[in-house]
Design an enzyme around this catalytic site. Structure first.
Site, PDB file in Angstrom:
ATOM      1  N   ASP A  54       0.860  -1.152   0.090  1.00  0.00           N
ATOM      2  CA  ASP A  54       0.124   0.111  -0.018  1.00  0.00           C
ATOM      3  C   ASP A  54       0.932   1.374  -0.061  1.00  0.00           C
ATOM      4  OD1 ASP A  54      -2.198   1.586   0.042  1.00  0.00           O
ATOM      5  OD2 ASP A  54      -2.295   1.645   2.359  1.00  0.00           O
ATOM      6  N   THR A  71      -0.159   4.951   0.922  1.00  0.00           N
ATOM      7  CA  THR A  71      -0.348   5.792   2.173  1.00  0.00           C
ATOM      8  C   THR A  71      -0.141   4.919   3.691  1.00  0.00           C
ATOM      9  OG1 THR A  71      -2.243   7.024   0.913  1.00  0.00           O
ATOM     10  CG2 THR A  71      -1.993   7.056   3.273  1.00  0.00           C
ATOM     11  N   PHE A  94     -19.526  14.088   1.074  1.00  0.00           N
ATOM     12  CA  PHE A  94     -18.302  13.525   0.398  1.00  0.00           C
ATOM     13  C   PHE A  94     -18.755  12.066   0.015  1.00  0.00           C
ATOM     14  CE2 PHE A  94     -14.839  10.564   0.051  1.00  0.00           C
ATOM     15  CZ  PHE A  94     -13.901  11.010  -1.251  1.00  0.00           C
ATOM     16  N   LYS A 112     -14.959  21.968  -2.110  1.00  0.00           N
ATOM     17  CA  LYS A 112     -13.508  21.589  -2.470  1.00  0.00           C
ATOM     18  C   LYS A 112     -13.633  20.120  -2.773  1.00  0.00           C
ATOM     19  CE  LYS A 112     -12.703  19.876   2.426  1.00  0.00           C
ATOM     20  NZ  LYS A 112     -11.644  20.038   3.457  1.00  0.00           N
ATOM     21  N   ARG A 165      -0.457  16.049  -2.783  1.00  0.00           N
ATOM     22  CA  ARG A 165      -1.746  15.796  -2.900  1.00  0.00           C
ATOM     23  C   ARG A 165      -2.551  17.042  -3.019  1.00  0.00           C
ATOM     24  NH1 ARG A 165      -2.693  10.644  -0.115  1.00  0.00           N
ATOM     25  NH2 ARG A 165      -4.376  11.264   0.740  1.00  0.00           N
ATOM     26  N   ASP A 201      -4.468   7.422  -5.572  1.00  0.00           N
ATOM     27  CA  ASP A 201      -4.391   8.536  -5.944  1.00  0.00           C
ATOM     28  C   ASP A 201      -4.533   8.595  -7.454  1.00  0.00           C
ATOM     29  OD1 ASP A 201      -3.412   9.442  -3.524  1.00  0.00           O
ATOM     30  OD2 ASP A 201      -1.293   9.093  -3.961  1.00  0.00           O
TER      31      ASP A 201
END
Length: 1086
Positions: A392, A394, A537, A560, A594, A676
């Protein structure tokens, strides 16, 4: 079996609170868990059944049965039963030990204490005695005993916070909240004792993220979902107490449902050993058939001549039947060709290596006091054969600690540092950080080096103020003051924590919130905004928005999210700013940051009221509720005005670059899994050296089906043909210890027996007790010592030279080719052991004038030669000597002589005359010089070819391990010195090329960054990564989570990843210095 049958038929579960008698009629399991395999009664039958699933054990059991038949047995039964019993016993002890620890772990868990509501009072009860329907009290930092329906908690509105690391590995805290009808029960024991709700829910299953059910209480029904359930294995955090009702217990909990049955895994070496054993067994069968046919022919043509004076039974006159009996006789005699003790040796060596892993101080992480732990003893050698690593990103490659680095506001980048010439630089140590001392709420660990942003804030730039105001309003962060009066943020995602903390340091401080308001401090002035709507979200929307009314009465939507999503919803007037911001985002992506896009919209009061009415209707709808809500979100999140973008850094873990480089040098392919965007993932690849500048192309494989992926891989392979790939030097993480199984096979292949034909029956050359003890006493410990302690190179050389890992990947140390070389070696040794003493004893008299060519003297001479040859061979194979190796190798020889003289003594013969017939032979034979000369000649003839072959191989065709050993020792024959000198010269030239390459790179990039640089420009916008979960918007607007926890720590100034002298340059310098000094030294010696 009845229990499992009942479970398979369970469609739904019905549980009544505080009523054990009611729930017992459903025969639900209790909370006791069992991960062990055996108990006292079942251990022996089950373990024996498992052990005799091995072909070798079955073979030797069959052999034992054959040895009980007098007509075919030339060996007594104890020659087979002793090693078989020893093997089975040692394996059983190991299995029993493993299961004992499982029992111990089970008992530790089952005997944990929990407070259970029984007879209207809380009582301490062991976990294993908890029943379905019981009400349990949990306290802060306590493990959850079973799957619970949350009833109430110390937090407002029945909220509680849990850590699910034991279930999914996530360390971020999750929120669970009770039903409003039960949260009012609080900690009132009398009311909780009277609670008699009935839960009807799904049957036990392994779905961690799903739960459906209904609570019936006081004539009304309330739907249940996963947000109301706390699973076993979770830990209660930041919540003083909570009460829950047991729904699933013990094996029915979702944790245990996911554990499943432990699968037995076989390594590639296990599979190869099984194949080799089958080949050996086939060879034994063929050999037996050939000898049986030869016996039949001999009986038919020659055997009749002996019957005049040897009286045979009537049945033995048949030559075919005689051959049949001889076949089984030879199978018994040559049984040691099948290496039964090899399996035990490998298991013991694996166990020893497991302890080495657990004890390794270099794999101990002092930060969390965590040692390495080998959870299985069956897969250790696979660590030396790894080809792929899946990781992984993160939290594994990166620290998962977000730091606000840069932003783009109204077309201008803030966060870059320029030198006196106006050139962009990252030399932050030479630049003074922005001071936040005037802000009492500032986070002291936050550092920002661009003073222009503070100047814009002080000058009252409206776009900058609106940008920071958005960061302070559009989030799900909760705030609270600790006992010292400091403002503490409770964040659900580290990205949000970084943005809100940045806004706080820059003067826009999020202070508090209620279900209807958000209060922030704008440059020292408290401002309260009315929260009108929260557009949450989710992974499809990739954005979040809030609608607020400011004190002037204006309604604003702040949003955002991912740039690719927000840019599609911008007003056409933003075209120029969109182009500029896109370029900035590409630059941020090139640095591996990011990013989020930031936008807002002014809303008309009348329009908003109409929209909000439609939203309320959609929330109350039964059919297509989610689709209607999503449509309304899409309608209002349009014609947005772009403010800019944020860029936060998720720093790489310490040592990631060096580790990835080393793994690449070791030919290990690395796969990194990330959510990502493509551009960010590529640049992270460059930052951690998975991708390097000398790679001419990066191929994007974006197929949606297996066929498409194969086609794209084929095209990429065609484009890649002929291109070179190289990486910088680094260190490897595993020490190579693989040749152990091969040495065990060598030991086994040397021990083949010869047989003599006497009166149509076979007779072994070796004493039967020697055959019994050879593998289990005389040669077992040296092999184990070498397998456990030996190192072909030391750990530092393994770290310095990752290429040493490749032979294990390619199976160069243990394969079929190596096996046949060992077979050839064994055949040669067997021939030397037999024919040299045979030729030396032929028609020869001893020193006392007596004939020494008797069977017993010949057997003792061969046995002594064999034990010494095997011990010397193991000594030659040993590269790393310890005191244990010396004791085992030379002690085995001493043990052999002790047992030999004991078994040939008069006393033992007097007690067991039939079992020990070689009375006095050892003393008679080994006191004669000629016997010792024969033994010495046999040893030299057996060992010298091996020594000569290895000498020539190491000097003429050295492996990388050989070169490393010679490089380390700097000693040996003249040819070895030459190799060392050539090795140094090669390394020196390699380092010279690396330095030339680095100079060329510095000319291409004169300003070398101390942080991961943009390795490749990107024509697309930066990667979006927003670690956020759906559902928090509804939680905030409900007002149920108005208390906070400690925020995650924010990092300070990033450590420099590239110093003025890089680690590879240091390596080259050391190597070059060593080359020059070493070459001068060796020139003198030569």
């Amino acid at each position: 079996m009845l229990c499992s049958k009942k479970k398979s038929l369970e469609v739904e579960r019905i549980v009544k609170a505080n009523d054990r008698e009611y729930n017992e009629k459903y025969q639900y399991t209790d909370n006791r868990i069992h991960t062990c395999k055996y108990n006292i009664l079942t251990f022996l039958p089950i373990n024996l059944f498992e052990q005799f699933q091995r072909v070798a054990n079955v073979y030797f059991l069959f052999l034992l049965i054959l040895q009980l038949i007098p007509e075919i047995s030339s060996l007594t039964w104890f020659t087979t039963i002793v090693p078989l019993v020893l093997v089975v016993t040692m394996t059983a002890v190991k299995d029993a030990t493993d299961d004992y620890f499982r029992h111990k772990s089970d008992n530790q868990v089952n005997n944990r204490q929990s407070e259970v509501l029984i007879d209207s009072k809380l009582q301490n009860e062991k976990w294993m005695n908890v029943k379905v329907g019981d009400i349990i009290k949990l306290e802060n930092n306590q493990f959850v005993a079973a799957d619970l329906l949350l009833l109430s908690s110390s937090e407002p509105h029945g909220l509680c916070y849990i850590e699910t690391a034991e279930l999914d590995g996530e360390t971020n805290l999750k929120v669970r909240h009770a039903l409003s009808v039960t949260s009012g029960l609080g900690a009132d024991i009398s009311r909780l004792a009277k609670f008699d709700g009935i839960v009807v829910c799904e049957a036990p299953n392994n779905k961690l993220d799903k739960f459906t059910g209904v609570l019936s209480w006081k004539g009304s029904e309330h739907s249940l979902n996963n947000e109301k359930i706390i699973l076993r294995g979770c830990v209660l955090r930041n919540t003083s107490w909570c009460f829950g009702m047991v729904i699933f217990a013990g094996p029915d909990t979702k944790l245990m449902q996911n554990s499943g049955k432990t699968k037995f895994k076989r390594t590639s070496i296990d599979r190869l050993m099984n194949t080799l054993v089958l080949w050996i067994f086939g060879f034994l069968i063929c050999l037996g058939i050939i000898l049986a046919i030869g016996n039949s022919i001999w009986e038919n043509q020659v055997g009749d001549q002996f019957r005049t004076f040897l009286f045979w039974n009537e049945g033995e006159k048949n030559s075919v039947f005689s051959g049949f009996l001889t076949f089984w006789s030879y199978i018994i005699i040559l049984n040691t060709v099948v290496p039964i003790s090899l399996y035990v040796s490998v298991e013991v060596i694996r166990l020893g290596h497991s302890y080495f892993i657990n004890w390794d101080r270099k794999m101990y992480y002092s930060g969390k006091a965590t040692p390495a732990q080998a959870r299985t003893t069956t897969l250790n050698e696979e660590l030396g054969q790894i080809e792929y690593v899946f990781s992984d990103k993160t939290g594994t490659l990166t620290e998962n600690i977000m730091t606000f680095k840069k932003c783009s506001i109204n077309g201008r980048i803030y966060g870059e540092v320029h030198d006196v010439l106006g050139q962009k630089t990252d030399m932050t140590k030479k630049k003074e950080a922005v001071g936040f001392s005037v802000n009492p709420e500032a986070d002291r660990t936050f550092q920002f080096f661009d003073h222009h942003l503070m100047e814009s804030i002080k000058m009252g730039d409206p776009k900058v103020h609106e940008f920071l105001r958005l960061l302070a309003l559009c989030h799900t962060v909760m705030s609270e003051e600790n006992s010292a009066g400091e403002l503490i943020y409770q964040v659900q995602s580290p990205d949000e924590g970084a943005l809100v903390t940045a806004a706080k340091n820059l003067g826009f401080i999020f202070k508090s919130r209620t279900p209807e308001t958000i209060t922030i401090e704008e440059l020292g002035t408290l401002v309260t905004y009315q929260l009108l709507a929260f557009l949450d979200f989710n992974n499809f929307r990739k954005r979040m928005s809030v609608i607020v009314r400011n004190p002037e009465g204006q309604i604003k939507l702040y949003s955002k999210g991912a740039d690719t999503i927000l840019f599609e919803r911008l007003h056409p007037s933003n075209e120029d700013l969109l182009t500029l911001t896109s370029d900035h985002l590409s630059e941020f992506a090139g640095e591996g940051l990011r990013t989020l896009a930031i936008a807002y919209r002014d809303l008309d009061d009348k329009y908003f009221k109409e929209w909000h009415k439609m939203l309320e209707d959609a929330n109350a709808a039964v059919d297509k509720r989610d689709e209607r809500i999503e449509g309304l979100y899409e309608e209002i999140e349009r014609d947005l005005m772009l403010l800019g973008a944020t860029a936060v850094e998720d720093k790489l873990q310490e040592g990631v670059i060096e580790t990835v480089t080393s793994l690449s040098l070791a030919n290990i392919k690395i796969w990194v899994l990330t959510g990502d965007k493509q551009e960010t993932a590529i640049n992270i690849g460059y930052a951690c050296n998975m991708l390097t500048d000398d790679m001419n192309d990066v191929f994007i494989i974006a197929g949606n089906t297996a066929v498409e992926v194969r086609e794209e891989l084929r095209k990429a392979k065609e484009n890649l043909f002929g291109q070179n790939r190289s990486f910088s030097n680094g260190h490897v993480v595993f020490e190579k210890k693989q040749p152990l199984e091969l040495d065990s096979v060598v030991e086994e292949t040397v021990t083949g027996d010869y047989a003599l034909i006497i009166n149509g029956h076979s007779l072994t050359v070796y004493d039967q007790w020697f055959i019994t003890l050879f593998n289990i006493v005389y040669t077992s410990l040296p092999v184990l010592a070498m397998g456990i302690f030996d190192q072909d190179v030391n750990d530092q050389n393994s770290m310095d030279c990752p290429q040493l890992y490749k032979p294990g990947q390619l199976n160069l140390l243990f394969n079929k080719h190596k096996f046949f070389i060992c077979v050839a070696h064994g055949i040669y040794t067997s021939l030397a052991l037999f024919f040299i003493p045979y030729g030396a004893f032929y028609n020869v008299a001893g020193e006392d004038g007596q004939h020494i060519a008797d069977y017993q003297s010949f057997a003792v001479t061969m046995a002594t030669s064999l034990v010494i040859v095997v011990s010397v061979q193991i000594a030659l194979d040993t590269s790393y000597w310890t005191i244990i190796n010396h004791v085992f190798v030379w002690g085995s020889i001493a043990t052999y002589f002790s047992i030999l003289f004991t078994m040939h003594s008069n006393g033992l013969f007097g007690i067991f005359p039939r079992q020990f017939p070689f009375v006095g032979n050892a003393r008679h034979s080994l006191t004669q010089k000629c016997i010792w000369l024969v033994i010495l000649l046999t040893i030299v003839a057996s060992v010298m070819p091996v020594v000569a072959f290895r000498f020539l191989k190491v000097d003429l065709f050295p492996t990388l391990s050989d070169q490393k050993r010679l490089y380390t020792s700097q000693s040996g024959p003249l040819c070895g010195v030459y190799i060392i000198w050539m090795l140094h010269l090669t390394l020196g030239l390699l380092c010279l090329q690396i330095r030339q390459w680095q100079k060329a790179q510095k000319k291409a990039r004169p300003l070398r960054s101390r942080k991961p640089q943009t390795r490749r420009s990107s024509s697309r916008r930066s990667g979006y990564a927003f670690a956020h979960q759906e559902g928090y918007g509804e939680l905030i607007t409900s007002g149920k989570n108005m208390r906070a926890k400690n925020p995650p720590p924010t990092s300070g100034l990033e450590k420099t990843l590239y110093n003025s002298t890089s680690w590879i340059e240091n390596l080259c310098k050391k190597t070059t210095d060593t080359v020059s000094s070493f070459s001068q030294d060796k020139t003198v010696k030569l």
